[in-house]
Design a protein around this motif. Structure first.
Motif, PDB file in Angstrom:
ATOM      1  N   ARG A 271      -5.398   1.560  12.017  1.00 53.99           N
ATOM      2  CA  ARG A 271      -5.165   0.194  11.545  1.00 53.99           C
ATOM      3  C   ARG A 271      -5.088   0.147  10.037  1.00 53.99           C
ATOM      4  N   LEU A 272      -4.113  -0.618   9.544  1.00 57.59           N
ATOM      5  CA  LEU A 272      -4.070  -0.924   8.115  1.00 57.59           C
ATOM      6  C   LEU A 272      -5.088  -2.036   7.850  1.00 57.59           C
ATOM      7  N   GLY A 273      -5.061  -2.585   6.633  1.00 54.65           N
ATOM      8  CA  GLY A 273      -6.004  -3.652   6.288  1.00 54.65           C
ATOM      9  C   GLY A 273      -5.266  -4.850   5.730  1.00 54.65           C
ATOM     10  N   PRO A 274      -6.016  -5.876   5.318  1.00 50.69           N
ATOM     11  CA  PRO A 274      -5.373  -7.078   4.811  1.00 50.69           C
ATOM     12  C   PRO A 274      -4.608  -6.799   3.522  1.00 50.69           C
ATOM     13  N   PRO A 275      -3.479  -7.470   3.249  1.00 53.46           N
ATOM     14  CA  PRO A 275      -2.939  -8.594   4.017  1.00 53.46           C
ATOM     15  C   PRO A 275      -1.975  -8.185   5.142  1.00 53.46           C
TER      16      PRO A 275
ATOM     17  N   PHE B 170       0.827  -1.205   0.000  1.00 52.50           N
ATOM     18  CA  PHE B 170       0.000   0.000   0.000  1.00 52.50           C
ATOM     19  C   PHE B 170       0.862   1.256   0.000  1.00 52.50           C
ATOM     20  N   ILE B 171       0.322   2.268  -0.660  1.00 53.85           N
ATOM     21  CA  ILE B 171       0.982   3.568  -0.738  1.00 53.85           C
ATOM     22  C   ILE B 171       0.026   4.557  -0.095  1.00 53.85           C
ATOM     23  N   ILE B 172       0.500   5.244   0.937  1.00 51.93           N
ATOM     24  CA  ILE B 172      -0.376   6.131   1.703  1.00 51.93           C
ATOM     25  C   ILE B 172       0.013   7.576   1.431  1.00 51.93           C
ATOM     26  N   ALA B 173      -0.954   8.369   1.022  1.00 44.85           N
ATOM     27  CA  ALA B 173      -0.710   9.787   0.765  1.00 44.85           C
ATOM     28  C   ALA B 173      -1.740  10.597   1.528  1.00 44.85           C
TER      29      ALA B 173
ATOM     30  N   TRP C 135      -8.597  -0.412   8.493  1.00 45.52           N
ATOM     31  CA  TRP C 135      -8.712   0.959   7.956  1.00 45.52           C
ATOM     32  C   TRP C 135      -9.514   1.861   8.883  1.00 45.52           C
ATOM     33  N   THR C 136      -9.258   1.749  10.197  1.00 43.84           N
ATOM     34  CA  THR C 136      -9.948   2.646  11.127  1.00 43.84           C
ATOM     35  C   THR C 136      -8.956   3.276  12.096  1.00 43.84           C
TER      36      THR C 136
ATOM     37  N   ALA D 155      -0.528   2.070  11.557  1.00 44.49           N
ATOM     38  CA  ALA D 155       0.133   3.231  10.975  1.00 44.49           C
ATOM     39  C   ALA D 155       0.046   4.378  11.977  1.00 44.49           C
ATOM     40  N   TYR D 156       1.027   5.270  11.936  1.00 41.78           N
ATOM     41  CA  TYR D 156       1.083   6.438  12.821  1.00 41.78           C
ATOM     42  C   TYR D 156       1.249   7.659  11.930  1.00 41.78           C
ATOM     43  N   THR D 157       0.252   8.537  11.943  1.00 42.37           N
ATOM     44  CA  THR D 157       0.288   9.688  11.044  1.00 42.37           C
ATOM     45  C   THR D 157       0.357  10.978  11.855  1.00 42.37           C
ATOM     46  N   SER D 158       1.255  11.859  11.459  1.00 40.97           N
ATOM     47  CA  SER D 158       1.329  13.184  12.081  1.00 40.97           C
ATOM     48  C   SER D 158       0.192  14.029  11.521  1.00 40.97           C
TER      49      SER D 158
END
Ligand code: RUQ
Ligand code: CUA
Length: 684
Positions: free
Chosen positions: A452-456, A372-375, A464-465, A438-441
């Motif tokens: 929380r990330l998701g599967p896998p 996954f790529i998070i933006a 995703w919450t 995940a920890y986001t500023s």
């Protein structure tokens, strides 16, 4: 309360975007201070059973149960070592800071882009001067750059994990990248990009440190020293992504094997390399899809409004392995000695794709498994998660929703997005732990959000919450967690890298420190442990590596060692070969340094002589560093045990100049000196 004032500043700042008023009002509560009186602790209330000896100290110091726990979690007794090491951007100081975790003690400042006399960095030795000027501007006179805006450190990686060998940092202000060798924690190389003046998406490494990535921040004509008026912005201005080839053997960037990719004049921003499944790809954000050119002074919208008019910008998706093939096939232009893949070629060869990202994106971060790529949009409340598999499918099936003005295909948003997670207003950067979190500023609301990330990568309930948010003091930029951007994050700690400290420290005038806040993430709830003032502005990114991955030398391996070549210097002075050799008006001096004398101690030259000194610290004892300063000649060296250095100067000032050791090396350190006698030339 002052936290509130901090947020009010943002209201003004963002006021031109009315829709944000509402959102800001909602989140304003999150901005408030923590309720304590500035400078005062909470009331002590220790748990029953706390021994009296501890209770007395806690009561006398006004410490609560939580304070005592935090203190115990961060205290490192004398002689014990920290578990992790932070390599922190030194911001406009141009340097890098090395900090222990959990103690948050400053261990070292590494001189990089700015002279640093206590390390003898560019304050005397010919070698360090050569490294610093290696990043000089390719044009103009008087061009040595003496400062930098250090943003993003990147540790070298093997298979996507830190290997503890090298550190790279960029200079946003001048588009330079530096290489630091972690055997001696010294800068070995500074490279100036010949075609762009500023960067931001740097330094990022590919998973085996094949390349160090640098992207342009503010578009300029290509190359930047060509002139083109802002009216020709769309035609003449360009961005660049540069892939610097790293030669691990030599410990240097090999510019002759590096290449750039020409990009549209959007402002390329941060990047992250794909890893594991997504190895071979690089993702870089951008802003200013509007191609705004500002002009508040003649009635045009200011940049801040112009650059954020549209709902979305482009995340650049690069196939760097393909780009490498295209470069090796010679489908490039030579521009100031750098191979540049033209934009049309990049499109035709399938090297470059775009994905839209909502609301002024900034950071982009790839999950540890590479899936996954998070933006995050700076004006958004979500983190947008893209699926690498979906991106590959969209590329394969040519599933595009159009092309930009330059012909770059834009992948269909709905088909590449995996999730949009509501986390708070102003998310910037994301790190990871070992448990699928995940920890986001979150800048605008001054929080660190755990989600929380998701599967896998996370297969439990409620993917995703948002899990939890913790307030930070204040205006968090980056966040770093232990090895939190690698394929194998450790969890345990995060550090919030806050731009403002406002009321957290004793006042030191209107220029406040920044605040690095250590947060324990090992328990069920995040716990703030420690505030570390950073007395230098303005750090950006930091990486946190397990201390046992670093294997630095405690003394140089042999006497006469040259840190530039990382080998014994055949020219080095040694015990027994100290001498002064004159040849016309050239004087060469071989000098040894050992507790507590230099040899020779008398050096007589004529005014105007060209003087070269080879100085070696012949000590083998740990920590037995000597300095070598020549008064009035602006020279100071730091000679670590075994180190050989070279000083060159013209003896243009007549008179008598003591030289001395600047390190308090022994009881008779004050006596470690000598005289440079410069005889006036007959005419003067
Ligand atoms: S960038 S927070 Cu270079 Cu985010 Cu500073
Ligand atoms: Cu050597 Cu003081």
């Amino acid at each position: 309360m002052s936290g509130y004032l901090g947020c009010k500043g943002y209201l003004k700042y963002l006021g031109f975007i009315p829709v944000l008023f509402l959102a800001l009002a909602v989140f304003m509560t999150g901005c408030r201070g923590q309720g304590d009186e500035p400078g005062k602790g909470q009331q002590p209330s220790l748990a029953a059973g706390t021994p009296d000896s501890i209770r007395q100290i806690a009561e006398a110091r006004g410490l609560s149960q939580k304070d005592v726990e935090a203190a115990l979690k961060t205290y490192i007794p004398s002689g014990r070592f920290d578990e992790y090491v932070l390599f922190a951007s030194g911001g406009h100081s141009g340097q890098v800071f090395v900090i222990g975790v959990p103690s948050m003690r400053l261990l070292k400042t590494i001189a990089v882009f700015t002279p640093e006399p206590w390390q003898g960095w560019a304050t005397g030795s010919a070698e360090t001067h050569e490294i610093l000027t290696g990043g000089d501007m390719p044009i103009g006179e008087n061009r040595t750059l003496n400062w930098a805006d250090v943003h993003h450190p990147a540790l070298s990686e093997t298979d996507g994990d830190y290997d503890g060998q090298f550190l790279f940092v960029n200079d946003k202000a001048n588009a330079r990248v530096a290489v630091i060798d972690l055997r001696d924690f010294e800068t070995k190389q500074i490279v100036k990009n010949p075609n762009t003046i500023s960067d931001h998406g740097a330094s990022f490494v590919t998973p085996n440190t094949e390349y160090i990535i640098e992207t342009t921040q503010y578009a300029t004509p290509l190359p930047f020293h060509e002139y083109a008026p802002l009216e020709e912005y769309k035609e003449k201005y360009r961005g660049l992504a540069t892939f610097y080839k790293f030669d691990r053997e030599k410990g240097r960037i090999d510019e002759s094997k590096s290449f750039s990719i020409e990009l549209p004049p959007y402002w390329q921003d941060l990047c992250d390399s794909g890893k594991k499944v997504s190895d071979g790809w690089v993702f870089c954000n951008s802003i200013n899809v509007e191609m705004a050119t500002g002009g508040i002074n003649h009635g045009a919208p200011p940049f801040e409004a112009g650059v954020s008019q549209k709902e979305a910008d482009y995340l650049h998706v690069f196939n760097w392995k393909k780009a490498e093939e295209v470069y090796k096939a010679g489908k490039v232009n030579d521009l100031n000695g750098m191979s540049v893949i033209p934009l049309d070629t990049a499109i035709a060869e399938g090297i470059l794709y775009f994905m839209t990202v909502p609301k002024s994106p900034h950071g982009v971060d790839v999950t540890p498994d590479g899936n996954f790529i998070i933006a995050s949009g700076k004006l958004d409340t979500h983190a947008t998660v893209y699926s690498f598999n979906k991106i590959m499918d969209a590329i394969k099936n040519n599933n595009v929703e159009g092309k930009d003005e330059y012909g770059v295909p834009i992948l269909t948003f709905a088909d590449v997005v995996e999730a949009q997670v509501e986390i708070g207003l102003g998310p910037l950067h994301t790190q990871f732990d070992a448990d699928g979190n995940a920890y986001t500023s979150v800048f605008v609301e001054s929080t660190l959000a755990k989600w929380r990330l998701g599967p896998p990568i996370y297969n439990g309930p409620d993917p995703w919450t948002l899990v939890e948010k913790i307030p930070v003091q204040y205006n968090i930029g980056h966040v770093v967690c232990a090895e939190g951007d690698t394929v194998a994050p450790d969890g345990k700690y995060c550090v919030a890298l806050n731009k403002w400290s406002i009321d957290r420290f004793l006042p030191v005038g209107p220029l406040h420190p920044q605040n690095f806040q250590l947060i324990d993430i090992s328990g069920e709830n995040m716990q703030l442990l420690y505030d570390m003032p950073i007395g230098v502005g303005e750090p950006h990114y930091v990486q946190m590596v397990k201390a046992d991955k670093l294997k630095p030398w405690l003394v140089y391996p042999e006497v006469g060692f040259n840190p530039m070549t990382m080998s014994v210097d055949p020219e080095a002075a040694s015990v027994g070969n100290e001498k002064i050799v004159r040849d016309g008006n050239t004087v060469k001096i071989w000098m040894s340094a050992i507790r507590s004398h230099f040899n020779p101690e008398h050096i007589t030259v004529n005014q105007g002589d060209k003087v070269t000194m080879y100085v070696t610290n012949v000590e083998r004892a740990r920590d037995a560093t000597h300095g070598f300063a020549i008064e009035g000649y602006n020279i100071n060296l730091s000679l670590e045990p075994g180190e050989a250095s070279k000083v060159e100067f013209i003896a243009d000032k007549p008179g008598v100049f003591p030289f001395y050791c600047t390190e308090f090396c022994s009881a008779l350190h004050l006596e470690m000196m000598g005289y440079l006698l410069v005889k006036p030339s007959p005419g003067s």
